[in-house]
Motif scaffolding. Structure first.
Motif, PDB file in Angstrom:
ATOM      1  N   MET A   1       0.852  -1.194   0.000  1.00  0.00           N
ATOM      2  CA  MET A   1       0.000   0.000   0.000  1.00  0.00           C
ATOM      3  C   MET A   1       0.889   1.246   0.000  1.00  0.00           C
ATOM      4  O   MET A   1       0.536   2.273  -0.576  1.00  0.00           O
ATOM      5  CB  MET A   1      -0.914  -0.010   1.231  1.00  0.00           C
ATOM      6  CG  MET A   1      -1.921   1.104   1.259  1.00  0.00           C
ATOM      7  SD  MET A   1      -3.081   1.103  -0.137  1.00  0.00           S
ATOM      8  CE  MET A   1      -4.101  -0.321   0.238  1.00  0.00           C
ATOM      9  N   THR A   2       2.045   1.146   0.624  1.00  0.00           N
ATOM     10  CA  THR A   2       3.009   2.255   0.645  1.00  0.00           C
ATOM     11  C   THR A   2       3.355   2.666  -0.783  1.00  0.00           C
ATOM     12  O   THR A   2       3.324   3.849  -1.130  1.00  0.00           O
ATOM     13  CB  THR A   2       4.309   1.819   1.361  1.00  0.00           C
ATOM     14  OG1 THR A   2       3.974   1.304   2.648  1.00  0.00           O
ATOM     15  CG2 THR A   2       5.276   2.973   1.523  1.00  0.00           C
TER      16      THR A   2
ATOM     17  N   LEU B   1       0.368   4.315  -2.547  1.00  0.00           N
ATOM     18  CA  LEU B   1       0.148   5.690  -2.074  1.00  0.00           C
ATOM     19  C   LEU B   1       1.238   6.625  -2.605  1.00  0.00           C
ATOM     20  O   LEU B   1       0.958   7.752  -3.011  1.00  0.00           O
ATOM     21  CB  LEU B   1       0.123   5.729  -0.545  1.00  0.00           C
ATOM     22  CG  LEU B   1      -1.081   5.055   0.127  1.00  0.00           C
ATOM     23  CD1 LEU B   1      -0.853   4.930   1.626  1.00  0.00           C
ATOM     24  CD2 LEU B   1      -2.368   5.826  -0.143  1.00  0.00           C
TER      25      LEU B   1
ATOM     26  N   LEU C   1       5.394  10.991   0.992  1.00  0.00           N
ATOM     27  CA  LEU C   1       4.504  10.226   1.867  1.00  0.00           C
ATOM     28  C   LEU C   1       5.119  10.247   3.267  1.00  0.00           C
ATOM     29  O   LEU C   1       6.244   9.806   3.464  1.00  0.00           O
ATOM     30  CB  LEU C   1       4.375   8.788   1.360  1.00  0.00           C
ATOM     31  CG  LEU C   1       3.354   7.938   2.117  1.00  0.00           C
ATOM     32  CD1 LEU C   1       1.931   8.370   1.778  1.00  0.00           C
ATOM     33  CD2 LEU C   1       3.531   6.460   1.786  1.00  0.00           C
TER      34      LEU C   1
ATOM     35  N   VAL D   1       4.854   9.385   7.437  1.00  0.00           N
ATOM     36  CA  VAL D   1       4.256   8.504   8.438  1.00  0.00           C
ATOM     37  C   VAL D   1       4.399   9.159   9.808  1.00  0.00           C
ATOM     38  O   VAL D   1       5.498   9.538  10.201  1.00  0.00           O
ATOM     39  CB  VAL D   1       4.991   7.138   8.492  1.00  0.00           C
ATOM     40  CG1 VAL D   1       4.397   6.252   9.577  1.00  0.00           C
ATOM     41  CG2 VAL D   1       4.931   6.440   7.142  1.00  0.00           C
TER      42      VAL D   1
ATOM     43  N   ARG E   1       0.950  -1.010  16.621  1.00  0.00           N
ATOM     44  CA  ARG E   1       1.524   0.188  16.001  1.00  0.00           C
ATOM     45  C   ARG E   1       0.388   0.947  15.313  1.00  0.00           C
ATOM     46  O   ARG E   1      -0.317   0.399  14.477  1.00  0.00           O
ATOM     47  CB  ARG E   1       2.583  -0.232  14.972  1.00  0.00           C
ATOM     48  CG  ARG E   1       3.131   0.903  14.110  1.00  0.00           C
ATOM     49  CD  ARG E   1       4.219   0.371  13.183  1.00  0.00           C
ATOM     50  NE  ARG E   1       4.443   1.208  12.029  1.00  0.00           N
ATOM     51  CZ  ARG E   1       5.374   2.174  11.959  1.00  0.00           C
ATOM     52  NH1 ARG E   1       6.155   2.411  12.985  1.00  0.00           N
ATOM     53  NH2 ARG E   1       5.513   2.887  10.862  1.00  0.00           N
TER      54      ARG E   1
ATOM     55  N   VAL F   1      -0.602   4.423  13.173  1.00  0.00           N
ATOM     56  CA  VAL F   1       0.010   5.510  12.390  1.00  0.00           C
ATOM     57  C   VAL F   1      -1.030   6.262  11.582  1.00  0.00           C
ATOM     58  O   VAL F   1      -2.131   5.770  11.345  1.00  0.00           O
ATOM     59  CB  VAL F   1       1.077   4.959  11.391  1.00  0.00           C
ATOM     60  CG1 VAL F   1       2.186   4.203  12.096  1.00  0.00           C
ATOM     61  CG2 VAL F   1       0.434   4.093  10.315  1.00  0.00           C
TER      62      VAL F   1
ATOM     63  N   LEU G   1      -0.860   8.200   7.765  1.00  0.00           N
ATOM     64  CA  LEU G   1      -0.014   8.441   6.598  1.00  0.00           C
ATOM     65  C   LEU G   1      -0.556   9.630   5.845  1.00  0.00           C
ATOM     66  O   LEU G   1      -1.767   9.702   5.606  1.00  0.00           O
ATOM     67  CB  LEU G   1      -0.081   7.231   5.674  1.00  0.00           C
ATOM     68  CG  LEU G   1       0.552   5.992   6.254  1.00  0.00           C
ATOM     69  CD1 LEU G   1      -0.019   4.760   5.626  1.00  0.00           C
ATOM     70  CD2 LEU G   1       2.032   6.060   6.014  1.00  0.00           C
TER      71      LEU G   1
ATOM     72  N   LEU H   1      -4.468   7.978   5.302  1.00  0.00           N
ATOM     73  CA  LEU H   1      -4.727   6.626   5.785  1.00  0.00           C
ATOM     74  C   LEU H   1      -4.370   6.534   7.252  1.00  0.00           C
ATOM     75  O   LEU H   1      -3.332   7.029   7.686  1.00  0.00           O
ATOM     76  CB  LEU H   1      -3.849   5.643   4.984  1.00  0.00           C
ATOM     77  CG  LEU H   1      -4.091   4.169   5.186  1.00  0.00           C
ATOM     78  CD1 LEU H   1      -5.137   3.666   4.193  1.00  0.00           C
ATOM     79  CD2 LEU H   1      -2.815   3.366   4.983  1.00  0.00           C
TER      80      LEU H   1
ATOM     81  N   ALA I   1      -3.777   3.674  10.121  1.00  0.00           N
ATOM     82  CA  ALA I   1      -3.540   2.231  10.161  1.00  0.00           C
ATOM     83  C   ALA I   1      -3.182   1.753  11.563  1.00  0.00           C
ATOM     84  O   ALA I   1      -2.516   2.453  12.319  1.00  0.00           O
ATOM     85  CB  ALA I   1      -2.432   1.849   9.182  1.00  0.00           C
TER      86      ALA I   1
ATOM     87  N   THR J   1      -1.694  -1.779  13.329  1.00  0.00           N
ATOM     88  CA  THR J   1      -1.107  -3.086  13.045  1.00  0.00           C
ATOM     89  C   THR J   1      -0.828  -3.845  14.339  1.00  0.00           C
ATOM     90  O   THR J   1      -0.256  -3.285  15.272  1.00  0.00           O
ATOM     91  CB  THR J   1       0.215  -2.913  12.262  1.00  0.00           C
ATOM     92  OG1 THR J   1      -0.035  -2.138  11.093  1.00  0.00           O
ATOM     93  CG2 THR J   1       0.798  -4.259  11.846  1.00  0.00           C
TER      94      THR J   1
ATOM     95  N   VAL K   1       9.451   5.141   9.287  1.00  0.00           N
ATOM     96  CA  VAL K   1       9.614   4.298   8.100  1.00  0.00           C
ATOM     97  C   VAL K   1       8.317   3.509   7.907  1.00  0.00           C
ATOM     98  O   VAL K   1       7.850   2.847   8.832  1.00  0.00           O
ATOM     99  CB  VAL K   1      10.802   3.313   8.259  1.00  0.00           C
ATOM    100  CG1 VAL K   1      10.859   2.333   7.101  1.00  0.00           C
ATOM    101  CG2 VAL K   1      12.108   4.081   8.406  1.00  0.00           C
ATOM    102  N   PRO K   2       7.720   3.587   6.704  1.00  0.00           N
ATOM    103  CA  PRO K   2       6.461   2.855   6.510  1.00  0.00           C
ATOM    104  C   PRO K   2       6.656   1.342   6.630  1.00  0.00           C
ATOM    105  O   PRO K   2       7.628   0.791   6.122  1.00  0.00           O
ATOM    106  CB  PRO K   2       6.046   3.220   5.081  1.00  0.00           C
ATOM    107  CG  PRO K   2       6.868   4.383   4.675  1.00  0.00           C
ATOM    108  CD  PRO K   2       8.113   4.343   5.499  1.00  0.00           C
ATOM    109  N   LEU K   3       5.718   0.716   7.296  1.00  0.00           N
ATOM    110  CA  LEU K   3       5.768  -0.733   7.491  1.00  0.00           C
ATOM    111  C   LEU K   3       5.883  -1.467   6.152  1.00  0.00           C
ATOM    112  O   LEU K   3       6.656  -2.415   6.016  1.00  0.00           O
ATOM    113  CB  LEU K   3       4.495  -1.176   8.227  1.00  0.00           C
ATOM    114  CG  LEU K   3       4.344  -2.650   8.535  1.00  0.00           C
ATOM    115  CD1 LEU K   3       5.346  -3.088   9.593  1.00  0.00           C
ATOM    116  CD2 LEU K   3       2.930  -2.952   9.017  1.00  0.00           C
TER     117      LEU K   3
ATOM    118  N   VAL L   1      -2.924  -6.037   9.708  1.00  0.00           N
ATOM    119  CA  VAL L   1      -2.961  -4.603   9.410  1.00  0.00           C
ATOM    120  C   VAL L   1      -4.396  -4.163   9.117  1.00  0.00           C
ATOM    121  O   VAL L   1      -5.037  -4.700   8.224  1.00  0.00           O
ATOM    122  CB  VAL L   1      -2.098  -4.287   8.154  1.00  0.00           C
ATOM    123  CG1 VAL L   1      -2.009  -2.774   7.939  1.00  0.00           C
ATOM    124  CG2 VAL L   1      -0.714  -4.878   8.272  1.00  0.00           C
TER     125      VAL L   1
HETATM  126  C1  VNL Z   1       1.876   1.344   7.881  1.00  0.00           C
HETATM  127  C2  VNL Z   1       0.724   0.638   8.056  1.00  0.00           C
HETATM  128  C3  VNL Z   1       2.169   1.793   6.621  1.00  0.00           C
HETATM  129  C4  VNL Z   1      -0.169   0.416   7.001  1.00  0.00           C
HETATM  130  C5  VNL Z   1       1.282   1.552   5.572  1.00  0.00           C
HETATM  131  O1  VNL Z   1       1.460   1.931   4.286  1.00  0.00           O
HETATM  132  C6  VNL Z   1       0.128   0.875   5.772  1.00  0.00           C
HETATM  133  C7  VNL Z   1       2.818   1.611   8.984  1.00  0.00           C
HETATM  134  C8  VNL Z   1       2.199   3.006   4.012  1.00  0.00           C
HETATM  135  O2  VNL Z   1       2.516   1.219  10.115  1.00  0.00           O
HETATM  136  O3  VNL Z   1       3.862   2.228   8.737  1.00  0.00           O
HETATM  137  O4  VNL Z   1      -0.680   0.700   4.684  1.00  0.00           O
END
Ligand code: VNL
Length: 178
Positions: free
Chosen positions: A40-41, A44, A51, A53, A82, A84, A86, A94, A96, A98, A118-120, A163
């Motif tokens: 997804m990172t 996006l 981008l 975070v 976690r 976040v 974004l 977004l 998120a 996790t 740093v994006p997951l 996630v």
């Molecule tokens: C994260 C989680 C990053 C879900 C994501 O995409 C995501 C993160 C940038 O925890 O960094 O879709």
């Protein structure tokens, strides 16, 4: 930011996840986002110059605080949570959350606890054996607005994490060219 956090993360945690209707969804613009199996990172990033975070939360959660459903997807274990948001070029896109089981945070994956900004996805998908499964979708109402959400399981070196992602109103998924 704390009001934002309450609203969106709470909505995400209360989402009623459902098996996607693949045949119908696959043909739609939203579907391309919701059913994305790769990063997804990356998806996006293709829609902005920067981008960013922001980590909203990082804490541990006991096994007893996880739902049956979460335990069946991850195994019976306490997790790192976690949270976040974004942003693409300054707009929040977004939110998120996790869940990372303790046994996932071992060997090479210990650093996942210390990703910070740093994006997951960037960390997970530079691993050749990364994959995603158990994709589910939901519609979540936040402040009267219907927002798209999805939940999926990511595997890295055969170790899982879960996630949940909420697409905020400015996210490219809602735009014509998205
Ligand atoms: C994260 C989680 C990053 C879900 C994501 O995409 C995501 C993160 C940038 O925890 O960094 O879709």
């Amino acid at each position: 930011m704390s009001e934002f956090k309450e609203l969106h993360l709470q909505a995400l945690m209360n989402a009623r996840w459902e098996e996607p209707d693949w045949q119908t969804l696959e043909t739609t613009r939203e579907g391309a986002w919701l059913l994305e199996r790769h990063s997804m990172t990356e998806r996006l990033k293709a829609h902005c110059r920067t981008l960013a975070v922001e980590v909203l939360g990082l804490h541990e959660i006991e096994q007893s605080a996880l739902t049956e459903n979460e335990l069946s997807l991850l195994g019976e274990e306490s997790c790192l949570v976690r949270e976040v948001v974004l942003s693409g070029d300054g707009d929040a896109w977004l939110c998120a959350r996790t869940l990372v089981p303790k046994s996932t945070l071992t060997e090479k994956e210990q650093d996942i606890a210390d990703l910070g900004a740093v994006p997951l996805g960037q960390r997970v998908f530079n691993q050749a054996n990364a994959r995603r499964d158990a994709i589910e979708v939901a519609t979540v109402v936040v402040e009267g607005q219907s927002l798209l959400a999805r939940r999926s399981r990511l595997w890295v070196n055969e170790k899982p994490m879960l996630v949940s992602e909420l697409f905020l109103p400015d996210a490219p998924v809602y735009q014509e060219e998205g």
